[in-house]
Design a protein around this motif. Sequence first.
Motif, mmCIF file in Angstrom:
data_model
loop_
_atom_site.group_PDB
_atom_site.id
_atom_site.type_symbol
_atom_site.label_atom_id
_atom_site.label_comp_id
_atom_site.label_asym_id
_atom_site.label_seq_id
_atom_site.Cartn_x
_atom_site.Cartn_y
_atom_site.Cartn_z
ATOM 1 N N UNK A 44 0.815 -1.208 0.000
ATOM 2 C CA UNK A 44 0.000 0.000 0.000
ATOM 3 C C UNK A 44 0.853 1.264 0.000
ATOM 4 N N UNK A 45 2.029 1.202 0.579
ATOM 5 C CA UNK A 45 2.947 2.330 0.503
ATOM 6 C C UNK A 45 3.357 2.561 -0.954
ATOM 7 N N UNK A 46 3.617 1.457 -1.654
ATOM 8 C CA UNK A 46 4.047 1.538 -3.047
ATOM 9 C C UNK A 46 2.890 1.957 -3.954
ATOM 10 N N UNK A 47 1.661 1.546 -3.630
ATOM 11 C CA UNK A 47 0.507 1.965 -4.436
ATOM 12 C C UNK A 47 0.418 3.490 -4.514
ATOM 13 N N UNK A 48 0.700 4.152 -3.399
ATOM 14 C CA UNK A 48 0.616 5.609 -3.390
ATOM 15 C C UNK A 48 1.543 6.216 -4.431
ATOM 16 N N UNK A 49 2.730 5.645 -4.561
ATOM 17 C CA UNK A 49 3.681 6.149 -5.543
ATOM 18 C C UNK A 49 3.288 5.756 -6.970
ATOM 19 N N UNK A 50 2.762 4.547 -7.134
ATOM 20 C CA UNK A 50 2.290 4.139 -8.468
ATOM 21 C C UNK A 50 1.187 5.092 -8.940
ATOM 22 N N UNK A 51 0.244 5.369 -8.056
ATOM 23 C CA UNK A 51 -0.863 6.254 -8.418
ATOM 24 C C UNK A 51 -0.368 7.661 -8.723
ATOM 25 N N UNK A 52 0.638 8.123 -7.986
ATOM 26 C CA UNK A 52 1.169 9.466 -8.202
ATOM 27 C C UNK A 52 1.918 9.582 -9.526
ATOM 28 N N UNK A 53 2.461 8.460 -10.010
ATOM 29 C CA UNK A 53 3.276 8.490 -11.224
ATOM 30 C C UNK A 53 2.540 7.949 -12.457
ATOM 31 N N UNK A 54 1.243 7.656 -12.310
ATOM 32 C CA UNK A 54 0.423 7.242 -13.447
ATOM 33 C C UNK A 54 -0.834 8.105 -13.458
ATOM 34 N N UNK A 55 -1.586 8.034 -14.541
ATOM 35 C CA UNK A 55 -2.756 8.911 -14.651
ATOM 36 C C UNK A 55 -4.086 8.179 -14.544
ATOM 37 N N UNK A 56 -4.141 6.907 -14.929
ATOM 38 C CA UNK A 56 -5.433 6.214 -14.916
ATOM 39 C C UNK A 56 -5.355 4.774 -14.426
ATOM 40 N N UNK A 57 -4.177 4.266 -14.115
ATOM 41 C CA UNK A 57 -4.034 2.877 -13.669
ATOM 42 C C UNK A 57 -4.817 2.646 -12.368
#
Length: 340
Positions: A44-57
């Motif tokens: 869940x820590x990593x999800x925050x960064x994935x969401x911040x660095x993608x636009x619609x995933x």
Amino acid sequence: MDFGLVLQTDPPASRVIDLMKRAEQNGFTYGWTFDSAVLWQEPFVIYSQILAHTSHLTVGPMVTNPGTRTWEVTASTFATLNDMFGNRTVCGIGRGDSAMRVAGRTPNTLARISDAMKVIRALGRGDEADLGGGTTVRFPWITPGAEVPVWMAAYGPKALKMTGEEADGFILQLADLYLTEYMVKAVKDAAVAAGRDPSEVKVCVAAPAYVTEDDSPEALAHARQQCRWFGGMVGNHVADLVSKYGTHSVSVPEELTDYIKAREGYDYSHHGRADNPDTDFVPDEIVDRFCLIGPVERHVEKLHALRELGVDQFALYDMHDAQEAVIDAYGARVIPAVNA
């Protein structure tokens, strides 16, 4: 058909984020990870960064479980990510094979999963939920329109029935056409019997994919070896079904159970890895049935067949020696062909 990428959260987390960014650029719409707190880093820590660095995933665990975290904490985590980035999460949930066993606990019961799904979904959309013992809570900070869809992983007859009755989606971790048809029907039939619209239950098939240049024996042999670990992972769940229902049961198809006869044990330190030494019992036939391997044309053909069986998403396990190459091959040739 939607396409998802499934990864383990091995360090460095920056590589997980980079692969998810690459997947979005190649037309993938979902990003999934394993969730096993001892074996890998906290997703869940990593999800925050994935969401911040993608636009619609859309991101989520494949799968979390109701025993590792309390249900209100799980719901709050999803709801917080949604509040920060829009409704871009999905809660995949199951019994907790590696997460629970590595921590010395027993996988969760279906009754516990059922209760957890209700609580997570309700709290995630701002409703009240009973945490047990008469304690009712509600998140006061949820905004209108928030939602956390809950998709359930299942193989056995009772789990398939419960998925159709209660879950927003069905996660099937194998890509065998016969078993997919059998299990999707069980889920949809259960949805109808429960008075639900079966089309509301999304179907996600998750399996390794390995794209080869040709279908030469050498290329296919290498691809099979890179994906053989998956038969071992599925075998853990199958072994539980055999223990419960017996070797030959009308409740569980022998097409699922026969191959684990030579299974001797399983070391979770190699869980989900191409070099897993505990998967020698998995025959080539199972790798071919459960996974997608071979030239692009084979992938497209099997994905068309899966879609005809009612599959809404193919989630690609990308744990092998060609991670970037497979993402790029899907983006350039497979996804456009399937969704033409």
